[in-house]
Design a protein around this motif. Structure first.
Motif, PDB file in Angstrom:
ATOM      1  N   UNK A 113       0.849  -1.197   0.000  1.00 14.90           N
ATOM      2  CA  UNK A 113       0.000   0.000   0.000  1.00 14.90           C
ATOM      3  C   UNK A 113       0.883   1.246   0.000  1.00 14.90           C
ATOM      4  N   UNK A 114       0.551   2.208  -0.854  1.00 16.51           N
ATOM      5  CA  UNK A 114       1.232   3.517  -0.856  1.00 16.51           C
ATOM      6  C   UNK A 114       0.268   4.557  -0.313  1.00 16.51           C
ATOM      7  N   UNK A 115       0.811   5.565   0.344  1.00 17.14           N
ATOM      8  CA  UNK A 115      -0.067   6.595   0.917  1.00 17.14           C
ATOM      9  C   UNK A 115       0.458   7.999   0.658  1.00 17.14           C
ATOM     10  N   UNK A 116      -0.493   8.877   0.483  1.00 16.42           N
ATOM     11  CA  UNK A 116      -0.231  10.312   0.568  1.00 16.42           C
ATOM     12  C   UNK A 116      -0.755  10.722   1.941  1.00 16.42           C
ATOM     13  N   UNK A 117       0.135  11.185   2.800  1.00 17.36           N
ATOM     14  CA  UNK A 117      -0.262  11.627   4.132  1.00 17.36           C
ATOM     15  C   UNK A 117      -0.288  13.149   4.174  1.00 17.36           C
ATOM     16  N   UNK A 118      -1.436  13.674   4.507  1.00 15.10           N
ATOM     17  CA  UNK A 118      -1.567  15.114   4.735  1.00 15.10           C
ATOM     18  C   UNK A 118      -1.645  15.293   6.251  1.00 15.10           C
ATOM     19  N   UNK A 119      -0.492  15.578   6.842  1.00 18.73           N
ATOM     20  CA  UNK A 119      -0.414  15.645   8.292  1.00 18.73           C
ATOM     21  C   UNK A 119      -1.165  16.828   8.880  1.00 18.73           C
TER      22      UNK A 119
END
Length: 414
Positions: free
Chosen positions: A163-169
Motif C-alpha cells: 500500500x502507498x499513501x499520501x499523508x496530509x499531516x
C-alpha cells in the motif's frame, strides 16, 4: 530378470521348463527361488503354501519377468557401461568386499563375471522400462485434481498488500479551519489519484509523510497494517485507490494498493535424508532390512554419521549429498515412504521400510509450513494421484505384456 536366476550355470540335470518369447526359464532357477524363499520363511517364521502351489506361483512370476524383459529389450532403452560399472561396484559394497573379491567369490561359485554383468544390465533395463511404461499409462483428469485439492486444503496463507499513501499531516492542536484546509488538500489528492494521475508524483508533491519508494509501505499481510488501512484495502485488487479519505490521529490518508499477492494453500514441507539399498539376488530384502537396522543402531549409538553411511552405501543420486532429498511437498515421494516420513519427529530415524525402489532408512531434519499458489497446488495433487494409481497401472501393464508374450511350457525330461 533375476541376476541370481541367470547366474546359475547350466547343469547336466537342468532342463527348460518354459520358453517366453526368446527367453528361457529353467528348472534350476525355479529351484533356486524355492530355496531362497524357504530360507527367508524359516528365518522370519513365515508359513509358505504347499510346495506344488508355491512352485506354480514362482514359475508364473518367472514367466512374467521374462515377458517384461523381452518387452524391455525391444523398447530401445540402453544401459551404458559407466552406469553398469557403478551398479557392479554397489553390489560389492553391499557385500562389504572389494571388486576383486567379488570376482573371486563369483568364480568360486561357478558364476561367469561377464554373465553376472549381463544379468545386472537386464535388471536395470527392466526397472527403467517398467517405470517409463507404467507412468505413461497413468491418466489424471482435471476434475480428479480439483477434487483432491478441495479435500486436502488444510489452510490458506493470508494475502499480502503493498500500500502507498499520501499523508496530509495535521499538527497537534490545529484549529478547525486548519483541519478543514488539510482535508481539502487530501480530497483533491484523492480526486487526482482516482483520475489516474501518477501516485508517486502526488506523494512527492503533497505528502508530509515518507516519500521513499513513492510512499509505499512494502508487502505486508493485513495483520501488519494499521487497522484503519487493513479494513479499507482488504477487498481491493492491485491498482485500486481507496475510494475515500481516511482520517487518523496523524492526519488524512489517501491510499492506493500497488500490489496484492493472494496467499495459496498452506502445505507442510519436509526436509529429509535417506539411505536406499536396492534388493537383488546378491542382497535379499531380508538382508537389506537387517543391514539398515544395523546402520540405525550405529547412528542412534553415536558410532556413525547418517550422512557418511548414506555417502558410502545409498544407491541413488542423493548419496553424494549424504542422502539429502531437499525440501519435499506432499505427494513427491511414493506413498509408503511418505507415510512413514510423516510419523517421524525431527532428527528421528525410521525403521527400515520397503518401497518399489528397495529398502530405505529415513531421517527427518526439518519441517516448515509454506504457501503454494494454484499452479503448485495442482502439481502436488497430480503427484499424489500419480502415486496412488501406480500399482493398478503396473498390474495392467504386466497383464498386457504377459498377454502379448509367446509362452511355451515344457515337460520335465523322462
Amino acid at each position: 530378470m533375476s541376476a541370481a536366476a541367470q547366474s546359475i550355470p547350466a547343469r547336466s540335470a537342468d532342463y527348460i521348463v518354459a520358453i517366453v518369447d526368446r527367453e528361457l526359464v529353467t528348472n534350476s532357477e525355479v529351484q533356486l527361488r524355492l530355496a531362497a524363499l524357504r530360507r527367508e520363511a524359516a528365518q522370519g517364521g513365515t508359513r509358505l503354501p504347499p510346495d506344488d502351489e508355491l512352485r506354480r506361483q514362482l514359475l508364473d512370476t518367472l514367466i512374467d519377468e521374462r515377458a517384461q524383459l523381452s518387452a524391455a529389450r525391444e523398447s530401445g532403452v540402453r544401459i551404458d557401461e559407466p552406469e553398469l560399472d557403478r551398479t557392479v561396484a554397489n553390489v560389492a559394497a553391499q557385500n562389504r568386499i572389494t571388486l576383486a573379491q567379488l570376482r573371486e567369490r563369483l568364480q568360486r561359485d561357478g558364476i561367469d563375471f561377464a554373465r553376472f554383468r549381463s544379468n545386472l544390465r537386464d535388471q536395470l533395463l527392466l526397472e527403467r522400462v517398467r517405470e517409463r511404461e507404467v507412468q505413461n499409462r497413468i491418466k489424471i483428469s482435471d476434475s480428479e485434481v480439483e477434487t483432491l485439492m478441495a479435500s486436502r486444503a488444510s489452510g490458506v496463507a493470508p494475502p499480502e498488500f503493498n500500500v502507498a499513501q499520501v499523508l496530509i499531516g495535521v499538527p497537534e492542536g490545529a484549529s478547525e479551519a486548519e483541519v478543514a484546509q488539510r482535508r481539502a488538500i487530501a480530497d483533491k489528492a484523492l480526486e487526482r489519484a482516482r483520475g489516474g494521475e501518477d501516485f508517486t508524483r502526488l506523494v512527492t508533491e503533497l505528502s508530509t509523510g515518507s516519500k521513499e519508494q513513492g510512499g509505499a509501505l512494502g508487502l505486508r499481510s493485513l495483520d501488519r497494517l494499521p487497522d484503519l488501512f487493513s479494513d479499507a484495502v482488504r477487498d481491493l485488487r492491485a491498482g485500486a485507490v481507496v475510494p475515500q479519505v481516511l482520517q487518523s490521529g496523524a492526519g488524512f490518508h489517501v491510499l492506493k494498493v500497488l500490489d496484492r499477492r493472494d496467499g495459496g494453500m498452506m502445505v507442510t514441507q519436509t526436509r529429509a535424508r535417506h539411505i536406499l539399498l536396492r534388493t537383488s539376488a546378491q542382497l535379499s530384502q531380508q538382508k537389506a532390512v537387517a543391514r539398515l537396522a544395523e546402520f540405525k543402531q550405529q547412528v542412534d549409538g553415536g558410532k556413525a554419521s547418517f550422512a557418511q553411511l548414506a555417502r558410502e552405501n545409498s544407491e541413488d543420486g542423493s548419496a553424494a549429498q549424504g542422502g539429502e532429498l531437499g525440501w519435499a511437498s506432499p505427494g513427491q515421494f511414493v506413498p509408503e515412504f511418505e507415510a512413514v516420513m510423516k510419523t517421524l519427529e525431527i532428527n528421528q530415524i525410521s525403521e527400515p521400510l520397503v518401497s518399489r525402489f528397495g529398502v530405505h532408512l529415513i531421517q527427518v531434519l526439518e519441517r516448515r509450513s509454506v504457501p503454494v499458489d494454484r499452479k503448485q497446488q495442482r502439481e502436488i495433487a497430480r503427484n499424489v494421484l500419480r502415486e496412488q494409481k501406480f500399482e493398478s497401472a503396473y498390474q495392467e501393464w504386466a497383464r498386457d505384456v504377459r498377454a502379448r508374450a509367446y509362452v511355451e511350457m515344457r515337460e520335465p525330461p523322462q
